[in-house]
Design a protein around this motif. Sequence first.
Motif, mmCIF file in Angstrom:
data_model
loop_
_atom_site.group_PDB
_atom_site.id
_atom_site.type_symbol
_atom_site.label_atom_id
_atom_site.label_comp_id
_atom_site.label_asym_id
_atom_site.label_seq_id
_atom_site.Cartn_x
_atom_site.Cartn_y
_atom_site.Cartn_z
ATOM 1 N N VAL A 106 0.857 -1.184 0.000
ATOM 2 C CA VAL A 106 0.000 0.000 0.000
ATOM 3 C C VAL A 106 0.890 1.230 0.000
ATOM 4 O O VAL A 106 1.780 1.363 0.847
ATOM 5 C CB VAL A 106 -0.932 0.027 1.232
ATOM 6 N N LYS A 107 0.673 2.101 -0.939
ATOM 7 C CA LYS A 107 1.355 3.385 -0.977
ATOM 8 C C LYS A 107 0.395 4.465 -0.490
ATOM 9 O O LYS A 107 -0.696 4.616 -1.041
ATOM 10 C CB LYS A 107 1.823 3.718 -2.402
ATOM 11 N N VAL A 108 0.786 5.172 0.539
ATOM 12 C CA VAL A 108 -0.017 6.294 1.019
ATOM 13 C C VAL A 108 0.354 7.509 0.179
ATOM 14 O O VAL A 108 1.435 8.074 0.340
ATOM 15 C CB VAL A 108 0.206 6.554 2.515
ATOM 16 N N ARG A 136 -4.805 6.196 -0.892
ATOM 17 C CA ARG A 136 -3.895 5.060 -0.918
ATOM 18 C C ARG A 136 -4.010 4.325 -2.240
ATOM 19 O O ARG A 136 -5.084 4.219 -2.830
ATOM 20 C CB ARG A 136 -4.202 4.091 0.232
ATOM 21 N N ALA A 166 -0.781 2.316 6.287
ATOM 22 C CA ALA A 166 -0.313 1.514 5.170
ATOM 23 C C ALA A 166 -0.308 0.029 5.477
ATOM 24 O O ALA A 166 0.093 -0.764 4.631
ATOM 25 C CB ALA A 166 1.101 1.946 4.754
#
Length: 288
Positions: A106-108, A136, A166
């Motif tokens: 997961v990329k915030v 996200r 994340a």
Amino acid sequence: MLKGPGRDGMTAYGRLAAELWRKISAGEWPAGTRLPTVVQLARQYGVAPVTVRGALGLLVAQGLVHSRQGRGTFVLERQEQAPAEPGAVLGDSYFESWIVGPQEAVKVLERQEGVALPPELADGAPAPGEFVHLRRLHLGGELPVCLVDFYIARDAYDSLPPGIDAGFKVGLLLMTKAEPRPARGRQITTVGLAGLEDAPLLQIPPGSPVVRVDRRFLDDAGRVLGAGVHRYPGSVFRQVIDQPIDEILAGIESWLPSSPGGDRPRSDNKNKTQSKGGTRHVGDTKEE
């Protein structure tokens, strides 16, 4: 003792998988630890052995543990946890488990505090106070699979475990861990086209099919605790509903005719699909 499927929408084996992963992530079961046997776990958590096997299967699918024939199930070292193949199709465990395992990322993209909930997500429900907004991007291997804008009421956010931004699927965490606990969830699924802003993030051409899932969670007083917009590329979206027929019938028996040819009572059950203006409305939500 773990309960079966309930208000939080998680199956018993999904909830057990989350509990086992909590022990792993907290260091109670460090890498190399042999997990208790299926029989021992079944007794400890008051569930059937088939539920334990399902939970372990989720952890194996996410590369968190490894089962060795005749030896048991062991927690893997981080470097042993193989990444997913680039472009791999998401397995059922993506939608079942609320943890983010090593085969996912997961990329915030953005985090904002003290914001108001957009009126279109509140959809008429009261949403007082400040919200935390998380934008996200979920990845399966190197493949973008979901772009999420999620808003959580400040008090509900503060009640969640640290490090959630994340590390967890926020919707399911909100349903199972937040205080106050959501009393009702609503999900609306539509199909549209990728816009100029979303398409590059999802790595698809503008105008490509996109499945949009709007989710909203209310407390007992009808106040919005959380709401989000989830955008899935049409090429990777898959929703699986697999449950015993008895459970399906139990969920709709309140509006079935009491006898052949009888009148159908008005339903209070919201967990059914309706059609309205081409949009499908689904009651209790089940995923992030």
